[in-house]
Write a protein that holds these residues in place. Structure first.
Motif, PDB file in Angstrom:
ATOM      1  N   LYS A   1       0.826  -1.209   0.000  1.00 54.24           N
ATOM      2  CA  LYS A   1       0.000   0.000   0.000  1.00 54.24           C
ATOM      3  C   LYS A   1       0.861   1.260   0.000  1.00 54.24           C
ATOM      4  O   LYS A   1       0.475   2.295  -0.565  1.00 54.24           O
ATOM      5  N   MET A   2       2.035   1.176   0.628  1.00 59.01           N
ATOM      6  CA  MET A   2       2.905   2.342   0.712  1.00 59.01           C
ATOM      7  C   MET A   2       3.499   2.723  -0.646  1.00 59.01           C
ATOM      8  O   MET A   2       4.141   3.775  -0.767  1.00 59.01           O
ATOM      9  N   GLU A   3       3.284   1.915  -1.651  1.00 57.20           N
ATOM     10  CA  GLU A   3       3.655   2.317  -3.012  1.00 57.20           C
ATOM     11  C   GLU A   3       2.863   3.556  -3.432  1.00 57.20           C
ATOM     12  O   GLU A   3       3.259   4.278  -4.346  1.00 57.20           O
ATOM     13  N   CYS A   4       1.742   3.780  -2.760  1.00 60.17           N
ATOM     14  CA  CYS A   4       0.879   4.930  -3.066  1.00 60.17           C
ATOM     15  C   CYS A   4       0.918   5.975  -1.952  1.00 60.17           C
ATOM     16  O   CYS A   4      -0.001   6.786  -1.818  1.00 60.17           O
ATOM     17  N   ALA A   5       1.973   5.963  -1.157  1.00 58.25           N
ATOM     18  CA  ALA A   5       2.044   6.830   0.021  1.00 58.25           C
ATOM     19  C   ALA A   5       2.005   8.305  -0.352  1.00 58.25           C
ATOM     20  O   ALA A   5       2.469   8.716  -1.418  1.00 58.25           O
ATOM     21  N   GLN A   6       1.429   9.094   0.554  1.00 56.95           N
ATOM     22  CA  GLN A   6       1.408  10.543   0.384  1.00 56.95           C
ATOM     23  C   GLN A   6       2.823  11.100   0.313  1.00 56.95           C
ATOM     24  O   GLN A   6       3.724  10.626   1.001  1.00 56.95           O
ATOM     25  N   LEU A   7       2.957  12.123  -0.494  1.00 53.00           N
ATOM     26  CA  LEU A   7       4.182  12.894  -0.504  1.00 53.00           C
ATOM     27  C   LEU A   7       4.030  14.043   0.491  1.00 53.00           C
ATOM     28  O   LEU A   7       2.908  14.432   0.837  1.00 53.00           O
ATOM     29  N   PRO A   8       5.128  14.626   0.967  1.00 47.55           N
ATOM     30  CA  PRO A   8       5.031  15.730   1.929  1.00 47.55           C
ATOM     31  C   PRO A   8       4.189  16.893   1.394  1.00 47.55           C
ATOM     32  O   PRO A   8       4.253  17.229   0.207  1.00 47.55           O
ATOM     33  N   ASN A   9       3.386  17.479   2.272  1.00 45.19           N
ATOM     34  CA  ASN A   9       2.586  18.680   1.974  1.00 45.19           C
ATOM     35  C   ASN A   9       1.498  18.449   0.942  1.00 45.19           C
ATOM     36  O   ASN A   9       1.027  19.396   0.307  1.00 45.19           O
ATOM     37  N   THR A  10       1.092  17.197   0.764  1.00 42.29           N
ATOM     38  CA  THR A  10      -0.018  16.915  -0.152  1.00 42.29           C
ATOM     39  C   THR A  10      -1.069  16.096   0.566  1.00 42.29           C
ATOM     40  O   THR A  10      -0.793  15.392   1.528  1.00 42.29           O
ATOM     41  N   ILE A  11      -2.291  16.205   0.072  1.00 43.05           N
ATOM     42  CA  ILE A  11      -3.380  15.407   0.634  1.00 43.05           C
ATOM     43  C   ILE A  11      -3.521  14.085  -0.101  1.00 43.05           C
ATOM     44  O   ILE A  11      -4.063  13.120   0.421  1.00 43.05           O
ATOM     45  N   GLU A  12      -3.007  14.019  -1.328  1.00 47.15           N
ATOM     46  CA  GLU A  12      -3.197  12.824  -2.147  1.00 47.15           C
ATOM     47  C   GLU A  12      -2.328  11.661  -1.679  1.00 47.15           C
ATOM     48  O   GLU A  12      -1.208  11.851  -1.208  1.00 47.15           O
ATOM     49  N   GLY A  13      -2.866  10.463  -1.873  1.00 49.70           N
ATOM     50  CA  GLY A  13      -2.111   9.267  -1.593  1.00 49.70           C
ATOM     51  C   GLY A  13      -2.628   8.522  -0.378  1.00 49.70           C
ATOM     52  O   GLY A  13      -3.684   8.844   0.191  1.00 49.70           O
ATOM     53  N   TYR A  14      -1.884   7.504   0.035  1.00 47.68           N
ATOM     54  CA  TYR A  14      -2.260   6.634   1.139  1.00 47.68           C
ATOM     55  C   TYR A  14      -1.653   7.167   2.433  1.00 47.68           C
ATOM     56  O   TYR A  14      -0.445   7.407   2.508  1.00 47.68           O
ATOM     57  N   GLY A  15      -2.479   7.384   3.439  1.00 44.76           N
ATOM     58  CA  GLY A  15      -1.973   7.887   4.711  1.00 44.76           C
ATOM     59  C   GLY A  15      -3.065   8.527   5.541  1.00 44.76           C
ATOM     60  O   GLY A  15      -4.119   7.940   5.756  1.00 44.76           O
ATOM     61  N   GLN A  16      -2.828   9.770   5.969  1.00 41.13           N
ATOM     62  CA  GLN A  16      -3.768  10.511   6.784  1.00 41.13           C
ATOM     63  C   GLN A  16      -3.864  11.937   6.260  1.00 41.13           C
ATOM     64  O   GLN A  16      -3.047  12.362   5.448  1.00 41.13           O
ATOM     65  N   ALA A  17      -4.844  12.650   6.736  1.00 41.51           N
ATOM     66  CA  ALA A  17      -4.977  14.065   6.376  1.00 41.51           C
ATOM     67  C   ALA A  17      -5.193  14.895   7.631  1.00 41.51           C
ATOM     68  O   ALA A  17      -5.765  14.409   8.616  1.00 41.51           O
ATOM     69  N   PHE A  18      -4.718  16.131   7.590  1.00 43.11           N
ATOM     70  CA  PHE A  18      -5.004  17.126   8.630  1.00 43.11           C
ATOM     71  C   PHE A  18      -4.388  16.799   9.992  1.00 43.11           C
ATOM     72  O   PHE A  18      -4.872  17.263  11.016  1.00 43.11           O
ATOM     73  N   VAL A  19      -3.313  16.008  10.011  1.00 43.19           N
ATOM     74  CA  VAL A  19      -2.555  15.848  11.245  1.00 43.19           C
ATOM     75  C   VAL A  19      -1.485  16.929  11.234  1.00 43.19           C
ATOM     76  O   VAL A  19      -0.536  16.878  10.452  1.00 43.19           O
TER      77      VAL A  19
END
Length: 366
Positions: free
Chosen positions: A110-128
């Motif tokens: 799944k981490m193949e789709c991990a978020q890049l820094p300062n973006t909302i897109e990808g696999y991870g979390q938002a608004f932390v």
């Protein structure tokens, strides 16, 4: 400033892996305030309105009746379900299956789709946004599907192999459904049917695919903290049969019982602002099941980046006396910047409060 840059998040543990490796819940996920929240009991249960899309624009009396139901749902509830919406059940089932397969992969995959820094897109979390912030009991995959030139294919899953084609088709179908809803909403507001459509043409469509693992201490954690959607219109589909969405009404949390094959639709902050408050965005949250995982996909629709976010002038002048604006008018870029400063922390409609014009401001007082 693109919306994809408006939701950067600090890296946090993967909840799916955390839930599978231990029954202990780290303190950052425990929310004592949940014990004080009132949840509607079974004998108080009220279902949100249900709109039959096949009865809108059918040219007979059903059209007026269903339009009136839609108007009431947007004004009095901010939430409703749509049936007979034109999106094939096979299409929805395929999207659900592909999302399930994605989350069934190992964390490494799944981490193949991990978020890049300062973006909302990808696999991870938002608004932390801080190391002290309480965390939600869930993971997400966020993808911007439209406009087409805004797609970042580097974070689109390659597994399952059908995922990209399925999401592309799903995106098209939900854009059509959203356009139909916006057209009917414009009619109910006394606008030209194409008024809202023109603002949302070539607008942003973002998809948030949610995975909420089971939790033995489900009453002490939250899958998604209370909030209203900062966007225009949201369409939510259940991926599996586990209930978890709740809306706040009359000071209590009301569980939503999804109709199989239906979409749950909610008014976002932008529609509240553009309608000058006639339609309302509503606080909602996702709770966690103690035994079963829950998956859902929320598809957000926003106006194009050239649109001004503010009350529509047509509504302010639709009677001879005119109507005072209840909200500020700012550029879409400034709206995104404002939203990026307000983290998703359980404080409800923070962005709406920032956009509201206070009565003293209308009177020229400080």
């Amino acid at each position: 400033m693109a919306l994809k840059e408006a939701g950067g998040s600090l890296p946090v543990p993967n909840v799916q892996q955390l839930a599978s490796s231990s029954n202990d819940v780290p303190i950052r996920y425990i929310r004592p305030e949940l014990e004080l929240e009132r949840v509607s009991s079974d004998d108080e249960y009220v279902q949100v309105p249900v709109i039959d899309m096949s009865k809108l624009d059918d040219g007979d009396d059903d059209d007026d009746v269903e339009l009136a139901k839609l108007h009431s749902a947007c004004r009095d509830w901010g939430f409703f379900q749509v049936i007979n919406h034109g999106v094939a059940n096979t299409m929805m089932m395929k999207m659900n299956a592909d999302i399930q397969e994605f989350f069934n992969q190992s964390l490494h995959e799944k981490m193949e789709c991990a978020q890049l820094p300062n973006t909302i897109e990808g696999y991870g979390q938002a608004f932390v946004v801080s190391e002290e912030q309480k965390l939600d009991w869930g993971d997400m995959l966020f993808i911007i599907a439209r406009p087409l030139d805004g797609r970042n294919m580097n974070i689109w899953p390659k597994v399952p192999s059908s995922f990209r084609a399925t999401l592309d088709q799903y995106s098209t179908e939900l854009e059509k459904l959203t356009s139909s809803l916006l057209s009917s909403m414009a009619r109910n507001l006394g606008l030209e049917p194409g008024k809202l459509l023109s603002l949302f043409k070539e607008g942003m469509q973002g998809m948030r695919m949610n995975y909420y693992p089971p939790c033995k201490q489900a009453t002490k954690v939250i899958g998604l903290a209370p909030h209203s959607d900062a966007t225009g219109l949201t369409l939510l589909a259940q991926v599996n049969e586990v209930q978890g969405l709740q809306i706040k009404r009359d000071g209590k949390w009301i569980p939503i019982d999804p109709i199989p094959g239906a979409f749950i639709v909610n008014v976002g902050d932008i529609i509240e602002i553009m309608s000058n408050g006639e339609y309302k965005s509503i606080e909602h949250r996702a709770v966690v099941n103690p035994e079963k995982e829950r998956l859902s996909i929320a598809t957000f629709h926003s106006p194009n980046f050239s649109a001004t976010i503010g009350p529509l002038s047509n509504l302010l002048t639709k009677d001879k006396k005119g109507q005072a604006p209840n909200y500020k008018s700012i550029s879409h870029e400034d709206y995104l910047k404002l939203g990026a400063k307000i983290k998703l922390d359980g404080k409800g409609k923070g962005l709406i409060h920032q956009m509201k014009i206070q009565p003293e401001a209308l009177n020229g007082e400080k």
